[in-house]
Design a protein around this motif. Structure first.
Motif, PDB file in Angstrom:
ATOM      1  N   THR A 131     -59.006  -3.444  14.385  1.00  0.00           N
ATOM      2  CA  THR A 131     -58.885  -2.851  15.713  1.00  0.00           C
ATOM      3  C   THR A 131     -60.216  -2.947  16.435  1.00  0.00           C
ATOM      4  OG1 THR A 131     -57.177  -1.307  14.973  1.00  0.00           O
ATOM      5  CG2 THR A 131     -58.353  -0.739  16.982  1.00  0.00           C
ATOM      6  N   HIS A 190     -55.228  -3.825   8.951  1.00  0.00           N
ATOM      7  CA  HIS A 190     -55.398  -3.863  10.407  1.00  0.00           C
ATOM      8  C   HIS A 190     -56.854  -4.173  10.733  1.00  0.00           C
ATOM      9  CE1 HIS A 190     -57.858  -0.393  11.860  1.00  0.00           C
ATOM     10  NE2 HIS A 190     -57.683  -0.018  10.607  1.00  0.00           N
ATOM     11  N   THR A 224     -58.313  -1.175  23.916  1.00  0.00           N
ATOM     12  CA  THR A 224     -58.159  -1.300  22.473  1.00  0.00           C
ATOM     13  C   THR A 224     -57.219  -2.447  22.147  1.00  0.00           C
ATOM     14  OG1 THR A 224     -58.500   1.074  22.179  1.00  0.00           O
ATOM     15  CG2 THR A 224     -57.436  -0.091  20.375  1.00  0.00           C
ATOM     16  N   THR A 258     -55.459  -4.552  18.695  1.00  0.00           N
ATOM     17  CA  THR A 258     -55.212  -4.440  17.262  1.00  0.00           C
ATOM     18  C   THR A 258     -54.397  -5.618  16.756  1.00  0.00           C
ATOM     19  OG1 THR A 258     -55.256  -2.029  17.306  1.00  0.00           O
ATOM     20  CG2 THR A 258     -54.150  -3.038  15.448  1.00  0.00           C
ATOM     21  N   GLU A 315     -62.337  -1.964  19.904  1.00  0.00           N
ATOM     22  CA  GLU A 315     -62.354  -1.034  21.026  1.00  0.00           C
ATOM     23  C   GLU A 315     -63.550  -1.359  21.910  1.00  0.00           C
ATOM     24  OE1 GLU A 315     -60.472   2.850  18.799  1.00  0.00           O
ATOM     25  OE2 GLU A 315     -62.478   2.166  18.242  1.00  0.00           O
TER      26      GLU A 315
END
Length: 686
Positions: A222, A220, A180, A182, A224
């Motif tokens: 993010t 944000h 992950t 971010t 993954e």
């Protein structure tokens, strides 16, 4: 397996969504060039799971925690009982040619959720956002705008824009095989460290997927990298208080997430974003972005009528069309410790009156512009003495100064009304056609005593956008520049309401080249304000010529910020020549298709602009200039792109004629030397 599917089509791409057979959610079926949906989905999977649920493995478009408990959810919500999670049911879908809406409900929790999709005419952008309606009181800890799914056969290559103050928009790459990643901001603005823009590629494959969040507050993004060959990217705003309370009957919409695809890599993706930002500009797109002169670097806070008029005369002589007085024009502003909030021209600096001063500037043939920082207030100002409650503060805690100033709570209606009244007074009293809106500090002690539970970040954003919307409607002829200590507040919501933005306070030639290279990946040339100054390099101190500074600044909206009083007659004459050339081609630069040629790490790089029969190439030498090229001495070359191989292109300055095939294969030649490190080439298709 048979799915219910719906496809949205843009000019060159398609986006297909299906209802999952595994549960109550929508998932991506295909996204790419037109026709990509005709075949088995690249996002199909085995449906074998162990220690996760099918929802955790699905290419879901949006799911709440609860239904998707382990691998990242877009919504985390709880009701009055405090239990976190939602297990919603599918309600219905509304499908139109240019829009989709998927509705879900959780009756026990008291939540209705609608996923919105909408194409943007004339672009390859699809807008996505989510809308929540409560029937019970709800607490939303996470409320992302959307998630996008990208099939990956190898390692996910992520590209994003990083930096700091004076070093914004540095293009950065990361290969993410698993895990992950971010980026974001908690500074109440998008910030200097990261831009709310993101791109994903399948390793070395050229196709590029991109997103950009329209939100000038906390945010944000993010990514993954999930098992099974996919990357899932979530994006949204971040509440300052850690959660948003939704009252019964209340509806809340998330910021819009723009989603884009190009088969032509990051360069092709940049042109998708450029076209979208031309769409956002609307009718204002065709307003000429005038060559400005800004007096800040020449005079700083030492502003008075005679000194400014001297600079204005010099600016007019070299061909500037607009004169902007920066910080220091108002009462109490001898330095950065006072004056903010008391937006009245200093009578000592303008003894004949501010209106007469502006008339004198305009008599030189120049439009007039003004700098202002509406959200800021100095502790010793009259405004702060009269309204100390208007600043962000926490009861019983000291308020910290940043740049010797405090920040107004623009989420308050009375503060918004004060700012609107101030701008109306200035723009209604004086002949001002250009406004530079700056902000030079983030919120620290961010509170509003006595207000109870509020959503301060969203309310500040709403106030900021309300004021900009008022400027657009009440003063449609005023050009608005967005600035936040450089490039700290640049995203699509602001770009839709301003005319130009200021990417960075760093105007040094090679530093600025890298900033603009990253900027143009995400944003269009017609919004990129760039100045010619005498500033030395901060991160790359190698000297460059005045020609280099001009060609670099001409890649967007040209401005001058140097102290013209210190320039020699020869420098002023050279500047006048460059400004005249720029005026001849700025329509191509601002409205044409831009292609990035090379990178600042290469010995030569540039930007190519194409519109109709004209091609403009801004070419810059980034390598050594001490005698290169060495024996046998071949020129550097910039390979052009997007030309017709069989067509012929004539250099309007030299008369040299090239075939398109030659320019595509070999490129334009440039023999760089110490006194020739940049050039602007105009090619006319014959």
């Amino acid at each position: 397996m048979t799915y219910q599917r719906w496809t949205l089509r843009t000019e060159n791409t398609s986006y297909t969504v299906r209802l999952s057979p595994d549960g109550p959610w929508a998932e991506l079926d295909a996204w790419g060039p037109l026709g990509v949906e005709d075949g088995p989905s690249a996002l199909d999977w085995s449906r074998r799971t162990h220690f996760i649920t099918p929802a955790d493995a699905a290419p879901a478009e949006y799911l709440p925690y609860g239904t998707r408990p382990f691998t990242g959810s877009e919504l985390v919500v709880s009701g009055p009982d405090g239990d976190r999670g939602s297990w919603w049911e599918f309600d219905h879908v509304e499908a139109e040619e240019t829009a989709l809406r998927f509705a879900f409900h959780d009756k026990r929790l008291g939540l209705r959720t609608v996923l919105h999709y909408e194409t943007v005419p004339g672009t390859d952008v699809i807008l996505r956002w989510t809308e929540f309606t409560a029937t019970h009181e709800l607490r939303l800890e996470r409320l992302d705008s959307a998630a996008v799914n990208i099939p990956i056969s190898g390692v996910a290559r992520l590209t994003y824009l990083t930096g700091q103050w004076s070093q914004e928009f540095q293009r950065t790459r990361l290969d993410l095989p698993r895990g992950t990643f971010t980026i974001g901001s908690l500074q109440g603005v998008p910030g200097h460290a990261y831009a709310p823009w993101f791109a994903v590629q399948d390793g070395e494959a050229p196709a590029a997927y991109g997103i950009a969040l329209a939100w000038p507050g906390n945010w944000h993004i993010t990514a993954e990298a999930e098992p099974g060959g996919a990357v899932r990217v979530r994006a949204g705003r971040v509440p300052h208080e850690g959660a948003v309370l939704l009252a019964p009957g209340e509806t809340l919409a998330t910021p819009q997430l723009a989603c884009a695809f190009s088969p032509d890599g990051l360069d092709g993706l940049s042109r998708v974003w450029h076209r979208y930002e031309r769409h956002l500009s609307g009718e204002r797109l065709h307003r000429p972005r005038k060559v400005l002169y800004n007096s800040w670097e020449a005079t700083g806070f030492d502003v008075d009528a005679s000194g400014q008029l001297e600079l204005a005369k010099s600016a007019a002589d070299i061909g500037a069309e607009l004169f902007v007085v920066d910080d220091g024009w108002f009462t109490g502003r001898a330095d950065d410790t006072g004056g903010l909030g008391d937006w009245w021209p200093d009578p000592a600096a303008f003894p004949q009156g501010f209106g007469q001063f502006i008339a004198d500037v305009k008599a030189l043939g120049l439009d007039f512009g003004l700098w202002i920082e509406p959200e800021a207030v100095s502790p010793g100002s009259r405004l702060h003495a009269e309204h100390p409650e208007w600043v962000y503060r926490i009861e019983g805690r000291p308020g910290r100064l940043v740049r010797n100033q405090l920040l107004l709570d623009l989420g308050r209606t009375d503060v918004q009304d004060f700012v609107i009244g101030t701008l109306d007074r200035l723009l209604g009293t004086y002949d001002i056609s250009y406004l530079k809106w700056d902000t030079n500090r983030p919120p620290t002690e961010r509170g509003r005593p006595g207000a109870g539970r509020v959503d301060l970040d969203a309310e500040h954003v709403a106030g900021y956008l309300r004021v900009l919307d008022h400027l657009r409607s009440a003063h449609p002829g005023v050009t608005v520049e967005g600035c936040a200590g450089g490039g700290g507040r640049i995203e699509h919501a602001a770009i839709a309401r301003t005319d130009v933005v200021w990417p960075s306070d760093n105007t040094a030639p090679l530093d600025r080249l890298r900033i603009q290279y990253g900027f143009l990946h995400a944003h269009a040339p017609h919004v990129m304000s760039s100045w010619v100054t005498d500033a030395p390099g901060v991160f790359d101190p190698r000297p460059r010529s005045l020609a280099f500074r001009f060609v670099n600044a001409m890649c967007g909206v040209l401005g001058i910020g140097a102290d013209l009083r210190a320039w020699t007659p020869e420098q002023r004459a050279e500047a006048a020549g460059w400004i005249a050339r720029y005026k001849e081609v700025r329509d191509v630069i601002h409205y044409g298709e831009a292609r990035l040629l090379g990178t600042p790490e290469d010995p030569s790089c540039g930007v190519q602009y194409d519109a109709g029969d004209r091609t403009v190439v801004a070419a810059l030498s980034t390598g050594r200039l001490d005698g290169a090229p060495l024996v046998p001495g071949r020129p550097q070359r910039l390979r052009l792109r997007g030309l017709e191989p069989a067509a012929r292109y004539r250099d309007t300055a030299t008369g040299t004629s090239y075939s398109g095939a030659h320019l595509l294969h070999y490129g334009l030649p440039f023999a760089w030397r110490a006194d020739h490190d940049a050039d602007l080439v105009v090619l006319l298709r014959e």
